[in-house]
Design an enzyme around this catalytic site. Sequence first.
Site, PDB file in Angstrom:
ATOM      1  N   THR A 141       0.820  -1.211   0.000  1.00  0.00           N
ATOM      2  CA  THR A 141       0.000   0.000   0.000  1.00  0.00           C
ATOM      3  C   THR A 141       0.852   1.259   0.000  1.00  0.00           C
ATOM      4  O   THR A 141       0.437   2.294  -0.529  1.00  0.00           O
ATOM      5  CB  THR A 141      -0.933  -0.034   1.234  1.00  0.00           C
ATOM      6  OG1 THR A 141      -1.807  -1.140   1.075  1.00  0.00           O
ATOM      7  CG2 THR A 141      -1.749   1.227   1.385  1.00  0.00           C
ATOM      8  N   SER A 144       1.381  -7.573  -0.685  1.00  0.00           N
ATOM      9  CA  SER A 144       2.177  -8.532   0.096  1.00  0.00           C
ATOM     10  C   SER A 144       1.553  -9.918   0.296  1.00  0.00           C
ATOM     11  O   SER A 144       2.291 -10.854   0.605  1.00  0.00           O
ATOM     12  CB  SER A 144       2.613  -7.918   1.424  1.00  0.00           C
ATOM     13  OG  SER A 144       1.572  -7.861   2.346  1.00  0.00           O
ATOM     14  N   THR A 161       1.557  -4.298   4.226  1.00  0.00           N
ATOM     15  CA  THR A 161       1.420  -4.572   5.659  1.00  0.00           C
ATOM     16  C   THR A 161       0.851  -5.961   5.961  1.00  0.00           C
ATOM     17  O   THR A 161       1.030  -6.468   7.070  1.00  0.00           O
ATOM     18  CB  THR A 161       0.515  -3.518   6.337  1.00  0.00           C
ATOM     19  OG1 THR A 161      -0.782  -3.584   5.754  1.00  0.00           O
ATOM     20  CG2 THR A 161       1.099  -2.122   6.201  1.00  0.00           C
ATOM     21  N   ASP A 162       0.159  -6.559   4.984  1.00  0.00           N
ATOM     22  CA  ASP A 162      -0.539  -7.820   5.291  1.00  0.00           C
ATOM     23  C   ASP A 162       0.403  -8.921   5.776  1.00  0.00           C
ATOM     24  O   ASP A 162       0.084  -9.657   6.704  1.00  0.00           O
ATOM     25  CB  ASP A 162      -1.304  -8.324   4.065  1.00  0.00           C
ATOM     26  CG  ASP A 162      -2.583  -7.530   3.822  1.00  0.00           C
ATOM     27  OD1 ASP A 162      -2.815  -6.535   4.535  1.00  0.00           O
ATOM     28  OD2 ASP A 162      -3.353  -7.906   2.912  1.00  0.00           O
TER      29      ASP A 162
HETATM   30  C1  SIN Z   1      -0.440  -5.367   1.103  1.00  0.00           C
HETATM   31  O1  SIN Z   1      -0.150  -5.991   2.116  1.00  0.00           O
HETATM   32  O2  SIN Z   1       0.298  -5.315   0.097  1.00  0.00           O
HETATM   33  C2  SIN Z   1      -1.714  -4.621   1.032  1.00  0.00           C
HETATM   34  C3  SIN Z   1      -2.091  -4.007   2.319  1.00  0.00           C
HETATM   35  C4  SIN Z   1      -1.114  -2.996   2.834  1.00  0.00           C
HETATM   36  O3  SIN Z   1       0.003  -2.826   2.382  1.00  0.00           O
HETATM   37  O4  SIN Z   1      -1.537  -2.316   3.807  1.00  0.00           O
END
Ligand code: SIN
Length: 369
Positions: free
Chosen positions: A53, A100, A133-134
């Site tokens: 993200t 991710s 973040t995932d």
């Molecule tokens: C991801 O993990 O690529 C999508 C969600 C994020 O980065 O918050």
Amino acid sequence: MKIRQTFIALAVTAAALTAAPVLQAAEAPVAAPAAQTVKAGKPTVWILATGGTIAGVAASATEMTGYKAGSLGIDTLLAAVPQIHDIADCRGEQIANVASPNIKVDTWLKLAGRINELLAKPEVNGVVITHGTDTLEETAWFLNLVVRSDKPVVIVGAMRPATAISADGPVNLLNAVKLASTPEAKGRGVMIAMNDVINGARDVQKTNTLRVDTFQSPELGYLGYFEAGNPVFYRASTRKHTSQTEFDVTGLKDLPPVVILYSHVADDGTLAKAAVAAGVKGIVHAGTGNGSVPDDVFKVLKGAVEQGITVVRGARVPNGPTIRSVAYFEEAGLLKAGTLNPQKARILLQLALTKTSDPKEIQRMFDEY
Ligand code: SIN
């Protein structure tokens, strides 16, 4: 949204940062320096981009969820936060550009190899990795176990896409570069810099699907904070990491297959049987309470251990350790995950299985890392 408009939106967001007290020599956000510019006398920090993200683009500034993660390249990210170039000589490199959930072992191995190569150079002070973040906590923990250096390694992401009003990516990136440039950050293992706090890779969890304060280390606590923009440490993990590691992934093309089985009422062992039939080398059972295993599943897992599959009891409960429970779990050879959550126990088990299948040795690794 066209990339040019995106870039302008990013540059505007970056401009808002120039007033931050951390930047003593705050300058007007004129033309962003080129990403590879070298400035003498500053620490050198490499920024390895993998997507997420923080590099996400939405159709409008108010769109916070329906966006494409992993859209912007490293040069755009670096140019959007010109203040990082006041802190360090920042060099960028694109390792991947994905959301991710799509991070795979080949990206981990590539990251580990590149980080070890970079940190072995005397002129490199630290590394920052931009990441979705995932699965950020999993990449952080993997790197915590395979990076062979004391120098700071910092992972950073964002909960709001780069195009969002009040995007969190720019300040998180600024903090991450500060942390990677800080001598006091040496020897603390892989760290996560988001939302003005410093989490350690071992204990951090993504705890909220949407909020910017999603990364927490429940019970065991943050390593520190960013106070007036500067990293301040309060805590260190007692567990082995980075330069103390015994794991070496050099030359590997993959990791041993290990699955997680999530326990639930009336689990009759269907998935446990499927895992064994699929030929996995390890199973992490995310049990109820203190790693409890229903009788029907236990029968399958006991048989799995007898076939040479390593089984670790973890917990689906978010806090507290999984420790010794009823004697027959121990007698059947089920190991204990301690405070590692199932997704982290899986990674440690994969790395352990690259070295040994001896249950005593593997339990020792769970007790030490
Ligand atoms: C991801 O993990 O690529 C999508 C969600 C994020 O980065 O918050």
